[in-house]
Design a protein around this motif. Structure first.
Motif: not given
Length: 335
Positions: A41-48, A51-60, A77-87
């Motif tokens: 879900q975080a990845k899909a939101l990030h691709k769309e 970003f704010a919604e993606a970060e919430v899902s990634a932290r969950r 992998a989770n840390y990396y995705l979250l870092a990418t979203i924050e970047r």
């Protein structure tokens, strides 16, 4: 007048590598269904571009991944995705810390994948450079440069290293060297089958920045237009589009095409506000550049209001960025 902003290579010239950013999990690991569902879900939101919604899902998802152990691929992998979203949200401190956390997890493994290590190191340095934290970028490069050389494995990796060196050259005010390095990287990708359209777009956006710094606004505008066309071709809603719009607006202003520059700044600001909101250093930087154009166009009241709004947004974004890092998380999961 040269309006080139410090956002420069940001969002831009140094792409986040795709494999860890896509949070791929090795076949040897059986994903926990709840974690995988939330991460997807975080990845899909990030691709769309949400970003704010993606970060919430990634932290969950991260709250679950922390239970897998300090060297588990899912945690990294989770840390990396979250870092990418924050970047992509221009949260500099949190993004850089996240990439380093991912690196620390992978380095605990007995046989980590070199590509994962390469991408995590590169992304951490890129983030520092994009956020104009050049001292940290140089320090990280001195500490990990030899590892980057050892772990690189493809022409794409070589191109990423060239763009990183270009960013460091820019930080040393050596724009001529930065141009040469970026053109070398573009030539390498042009002769590599299967090169990423998105990566080419980001490199051209970076080259536009350098050309603007070198006082060649017509060439800078041409590169920004090429970058925007490539972003459109990629079909990806990527944050670097904002930088390209800003860079095109700066070049138009430098060429004296003030009305076109205003229109481009409006487009850049609308896109940035949609992606990030206004309480963000990217949106704030565009406001400050736009204010200069308004002032040049003899629109003093509007320029003053825009400059004040940009300065306030920038200061608030810095305060938010300082609050991103979870100190306890760094203590328990860092190296």
């Amino acid at each position: 007048m040269n309006l080139r902003m410090k956002l420069t290579l940001a969002l831009l010239i140094l792409p986040v590598a795709p494999l860890p950013a896509e949070a791929q999990v090795p076949n040897s690991v059986t994903p926990q269904p709840a974690w995988m569902s939330i991460l997807q879900q975080a990845k899909a939101l990030h691709k769309e571009g949400k970003f704010a919604e993606a970060e919430v899902s990634a932290r969950r998802a991260l709250s679950i991944a922390k239970g897998y152990g300090p060297s588990d691929d899912r945690l990294a992998a989770n840390y990396y995705l979250l870092a990418t979203i924050e970047r992509d949200r221009a949260h500099c401190t949190g993004a850089r810390a996240g990439f380093m956390r991912a690196l620390a997890v992978w380095e605990r493994q007995s046989n980590p994948k070199p590509s994962y290590l390469f991408n995590a190191i590169l992304s951490a340095i890129n983030t520092a450079s994009e956020c104009a934290d050049y001292n940290t970028a140089e320090k990280l490069f001195r500490a990990h440069g030899a590892e980057l050389e050892r772990y690189r494995s493809s022409p794409s990796d070589e191109a990423k290293l060239l763009t990183l060196r270009a960013a460091l050259a820019r930080s040393r005010k050596n724009d001529g060297q930065a141009e040469a390095l970026l053109r070398q990287g573009l030539e390498l990708l042009d002769h590599t089958s299967g090169s990423s359209t998105l990566e080419l777009a980001q490199m051209r956006s970076s080259l536009a920045v350098v050309l603007g710094k070198l006082g060649r606004p017509a060439e800078s505008l041409a590169e920004s237009e090429r970058a925007l066309a490539l972003f459109d071709q990629s079909g990806v809603r990527h944050p670097a589009i904002v930088a390209s719009l800003n860079n095109a607006a700066c070049a138009l202003a430098d060429l004296g095409r003030k009305d076109e520059s205003e229109h481009m700044f409006q487009n850049a600001l609308a896109t940035a506000s949609e992606m990030y909101g206004e309480e963000n250093r990217v949106s704030a930087s565009i406001m400050l550049n736009y204010a200069r154009v308004l002032r040049e166009n003899k629109q003093a009241p509007a320029a003053t209001a825009m400059a004040r709004k940009g300065a306030e947004a920038f200061h608030r974004s810095l305060a938010q960025d300082r609050g991103i890092v979870d100190v306890e998380d760094l203590r328990t999961n860092g190296k």
